[in-house]
Design a protein around this motif. Structure first.
Motif, short mmCIF file in Angstrom:
data_model
loop_
_atom_site.label_atom_id
_atom_site.label_comp_id
_atom_site.label_asym_id
_atom_site.label_seq_id
_atom_site.Cartn_x
_atom_site.Cartn_y
_atom_site.Cartn_z
N ILE A 64 0.87 -1.36 0.22
CA ILE A 64 -0.01 -0.06 0.09
C ILE A 64 0.96 1.32 -0.01
CG2 ILE A 64 -1.78 1.51 1.22
CD1 ILE A 64 -2.69 -1.52 2.20
N SER A 65 2.01 1.28 0.73
CA SER A 65 2.82 2.45 0.60
C SER A 65 3.51 2.89 -0.56
CB SER A 65 4.02 2.08 2.01
OG SER A 65 3.51 1.73 3.18
N LYS A 66 3.87 1.59 -1.18
CA LYS A 66 4.67 1.51 -2.52
C LYS A 66 3.80 2.27 -3.65
CE LYS A 66 8.90 0.13 -2.66
NZ LYS A 66 9.90 0.56 -3.26
N LEU A 67 2.31 1.64 -3.30
CA LEU A 67 1.43 2.09 -4.38
C LEU A 67 1.11 3.56 -4.29
CD1 LEU A 67 -0.04 0.41 -6.38
CD2 LEU A 67 -2.04 0.06 -4.81
N PHE A 68 1.02 4.14 -2.77
CA PHE A 68 0.49 5.45 -2.80
C PHE A 68 1.79 6.41 -2.44
CE2 PHE A 68 -3.21 3.07 -1.48
CZ PHE A 68 -4.12 3.75 -2.52
N GLY A 69 2.99 5.76 -2.63
CA GLY A 69 4.31 6.70 -2.40
C GLY A 69 4.44 7.04 -1.29
N LEU A 70 3.89 6.47 -0.08
CA LEU A 70 4.27 6.78 1.32
C LEU A 70 5.92 6.51 1.56
CD1 LEU A 70 1.04 5.36 2.68
CD2 LEU A 70 1.52 7.64 2.05
N LYS A 71 5.94 7.18 2.71
CA LYS A 71 7.52 6.93 3.19
C LYS A 71 7.96 5.46 3.54
CE LYS A 71 8.23 8.95 7.59
NZ LYS A 71 6.97 9.12 8.12
N THR A 72 9.01 5.03 3.22
CA THR A 72 9.51 3.82 3.79
C THR A 72 9.62 3.43 5.34
OG1 THR A 72 11.72 4.44 3.01
CG2 THR A 72 10.55 2.64 1.76
N THR A 73 8.96 2.55 5.67
CA THR A 73 9.18 2.26 7.29
C THR A 73 9.75 1.02 7.55
OG1 THR A 73 7.08 1.46 7.39
CG2 THR A 73 7.13 3.57 8.21
N TRP A 74 10.08 0.28 6.63
CA TRP A 74 10.91 -0.97 6.68
C TRP A 74 12.26 -0.90 6.47
CZ3 TRP A 74 7.08 0.52 3.31
CH2 TRP A 74 7.49 0.82 2.15
N SER A 75 12.97 -2.10 6.67
CA SER A 75 14.34 -2.29 6.41
C SER A 75 14.82 -2.46 5.16
CB SER A 75 15.13 -3.28 7.39
OG SER A 75 14.57 -4.66 6.90
N ASP A 76 15.85 -2.34 4.62
CA ASP A 76 16.44 -2.38 3.23
C ASP A 76 16.29 -4.16 2.94
OD1 ASP A 76 16.77 0.01 2.54
OD2 ASP A 76 19.15 -0.19 2.80
N THR A 77 16.62 -4.87 3.82
CA THR A 77 16.65 -6.40 3.93
C THR A 77 15.10 -6.79 3.26
OG1 THR A 77 17.68 -6.24 5.75
CG2 THR A 77 17.60 -8.28 4.71
N VAL A 78 14.31 -6.35 4.03
CA VAL A 78 12.94 -6.72 3.75
C VAL A 78 12.65 -6.22 2.40
CG1 VAL A 78 10.58 -6.34 4.26
CG2 VAL A 78 12.13 -6.43 6.16
N GLU A 79 12.99 -5.20 1.88
CA GLU A 79 12.85 -4.58 0.48
C GLU A 79 13.36 -5.58 -0.42
OE1 GLU A 79 12.21 -0.67 -0.04
OE2 GLU A 79 12.23 -0.72 -2.39
N THR A 80 14.88 -5.79 -0.21
CA THR A 80 15.32 -6.84 -1.19
C THR A 80 14.66 -8.20 -1.13
OG1 THR A 80 17.28 -5.76 -0.37
CG2 THR A 80 17.51 -7.42 -1.88
#
Lengths: 361, 259
Positions: A64-80
């Motif tokens: 949802i955050s990605k979809l609406f361009g909200l700011k990241t609240t999670w770690s880079d590992t999770v993203e990768t």
């Protein structure tokens, strides 16, 4: 002359029939909705499974955050993990599951036989041999995939060419199946030959591992590789799907009903081959899906290809992504997907045969 | 509507099976093709349906050479009723009947509500609406034969071609199928059928073609179905007798004699 009573009775019977038909239509609609729901659920659940565990709320949050361009609240590992590892793998599993099920379903109609699977004309063994040759010649990953894909198409083209030489217009389907068996066996022998010639310390394990089938190194590039042939293969089949019903009544009847059977058959074969060769080139030999998913779907929505094809698409993609989830998260060491689909597929197929309503097999 | 077969020779590859066959059928006629096994009745049928190429001669449909017609154009004029068989998948009867609409649909279309209505009308005409939602692979042989006739009607053809429509049916179903054939021909359809029962010819045909190894005769029922012709075609002794039905019509029947 009908009496008024009789007429009224007929009318009543008619409304009753219409009602029962509508009810049946409604049931199949419900089933389709449930299938869509299951597929989406399988898609989401698959993100949470694996070595690195991520909760479903986190996943939804990130999406949802990605979809609406909200700011990241999670770690880079999770993203990768999510975007570079899990998304490609999940999408590849779903695409391949859908593609193999579609081509299996279409071949079963085309060859008038529910025991047919997508490799009947040699697509899988051809693609397998293409990969082996590429590994033997030390091609890169893309080289292996391209070679595999092309050999898969080539094997089916060879089958088609030989069977058209044999001719026998009135038995075209039988000749195709027999030639397909021959070409399949031929390419399987070629595969054994490459194994025999391969360096037992480096190449042979690579070939063996590739042939077992799996999605362990799937990248975004693989998904893009799959996307084009699977789209090109799926669209014509989806458009022509009702006509495959007619084809399943045999060549002569289909002709007498007004179908240009040799043209339709060629289109179905080309599309199914694209689907199978693309799948095998990315994930190796994964058996049983093209055989059991159409059966399972037929039990759910009936044999009419109008519904059977979309149902096979959904069930196939949900099934393979779930089996792949098991493959990557059940044991510390990943189980090759090809082995697992057979291990699950074979007993499941027996179950279907035993449980199946008479005539639904 | 008129179908003419003009000096046709048909066969497989280079092997001639039937030679120099001429006949014609038009609206309202029922032509029954009689003859012993293996004289080429099926081969002739396959040629009329365009499954086999004619080796010589031509087939003309409403003045147009049939070989030049596309499959879908042909299917709108000629409906084929094969012998009842079991398909690999458990379609409903309505699904099977709807397949008769194939020639009327576009390349990528599937049947619409209108097609469904036409299919249901065909079921209604044959009095088998109650089969609509049944599974085609689970109904009886007679019901399956009726379903295939309904499918052919759904093509909205001018000619029905029926391959032994009464074989494999019980005594009652044979006659019920013949009744439907009579009804359809009264509605203006032309029917060509094969049969192994000369008696059926007396019940529904207006024309008979007798096919033997070296002879092909076409004519009216009384001309062709004679004791002598049957004897020479089938190699057995036959007596033709007649009886009178309740409304005073004379009905003929053949009785085979055992030596």
């Amino acid at each position: 002359m009908h009496s008024v009573n009789e007429l009224r009775l007929e009318g009543r019977i008619k409304t009753f029939d219409d009602a029962s038909l509508k009810k049946e239509k409604k049931t199949t609609n419900y089933i389709m909705v449930i299938l869509v729901f299951i597929t989406v659920a399988a898609f989401l659940i698959s993100f949470t499974l694996g070595r690195y565990s991520i909760s479903i709320t986190d996943i939804l949050n990130i999406f949802i955050s990605k979809l609406f361009g909200l700011k990241t609240t999670w770690s880079d590992t999770v993203e990768t993990v999510i975007f570079n590892v899990r998304i490609p793998r999940i999408l590849a599993a779903m695409l391949i599951g859908a593609a193999l099920s579609l081509s299996g379903a279409c071949y079963q109609g085309l060859f008038k036989n529910p025991m047919v699977s997508p490799d009947i004309l040699g697509a899988s063994s051809g693609a397998g041999f293409g990969a082996c040759i590429a590994i033997l010649m030390s091609f890169g990953l893309v080289g292996i995939q391209v070679s595999s894909f092309l050999f898969g198409l080539g094997a089916v083209a060879l089958t088609f060419f030989i069977s058209s030489l044999i001719g026998k217009k009135n038995n075209a389907v039988l000749v195709l199946i027999l030639t397909g068996m021959v070409v399949s066996t031929l390419f399987s022998s070629f595969i054994s030959l490459t194994k025999y010639l391969a360096d037992p310390n480096s190449k042979l394990p690579a070939i063996t591992f590739w042939l077992m089938g799996g999605l362990n190194s799937t990248s975004t590039k693989d998904v893009l590789m799959l996307l084009a042939p699977i789209t090109i293969g799926t669209i014509p089949l989806a458009l022509l799907r009702w006509k495959i019903n007619v084809l399943s009544f045999g060549d002569e009847e289909a002709k007498s009903l007004g179908i240009n059977t040799s043209r339709l058959r060629l289109i179905v074969i080309i599309c199914s081959t694209l689907l199978t060769a693309a799948s095998v080139s990315v994930c190796g030999m994964i058996g049983w899906i093209g055989l059991i998913i159409p059966h399972l779907s037929r039990m759910l929505v009936g044999p009419n290809y109008k519904l059977l094809l979309p149902a096979s698409f959904l069930v196939g993609s949900a099934y393979l992504v779930l089996v792949d989830d098991i493959a990557r998260s059940l044991f510390p060491l990943e189980i090759p997907l090809g082995i697992l689909t057979s291990l699950i597929g074979a007993p499941f197929f027996i179950y279907l045969l035993v449980k199946g309503k008479k005539g639904w097999i | 509507m008129k179908l003419d077969i003009i000096r046709a020779t048909c066969g497989y590859g280079k092997k001639k099976v039937a030679e120099n066959i001429s006949l014609s059928v038009q609206s309202g006629e029922v032509l029954c093709l009689l003859g012993p096994n293996g004289v080429g009745k099926t081969t002739l049928f396959k040629s009329i349906l365009g499954f086999l190429r004619l080796m010589d001669g031509e087939i003309v449909l409403n003045g147009e050479n049939m070989i030049k017609m596309s499959k879908s154009k042909l299917a709108k004029v000629v409906g084929y009723v094969p012998q009842a068989h079991t398909p690999p998948f458990p379609y409903t009867v309505l699904d099977v009947v709807l397949m008769g609409r194939t020639a009327h649909l576009g390349m990528f279309s599937s049947p619409t509500d209108n097609d469904r209505r036409i299919a249901e009308e065909a079921l209604d005409t044959l009095g088998i609406s109650f089969l609509k939602d049944k599974i085609y692979t689970e109904i009886s042989g007679g019901e399956r034969q009726m379903t295939l006739i309904a499918r052919a009607l759904t093509q909205e053809p001018d000619i029905l071609i029926m391959d032994e429509p009464t074989s494999n049916l019980d005594f009652g179903n044979q006659i019920r199928v013949l009744e439907r054939i009579n009804m359809l021909s009264k509605k203006g359809l032309a029917v060509i059928m094969t049969s192994h029962f000369p008696n059926h010819v007396f019940l529904c045909s207006t024309k008979v073609a007798l096919m033997t190894k070296n002879l092909f005769k076409v004519g009216s029922v009384d001309e062709i179905v004679t004791e002598e012709n049957l004897r020479s075609a089938y190699g057995i002794n036959v007596k033709i007798t007649s009886t009178v039905d309740e409304s005073g019509n004379i009905i003929k029947a053949c009785i085979p004699l055992i030596n």
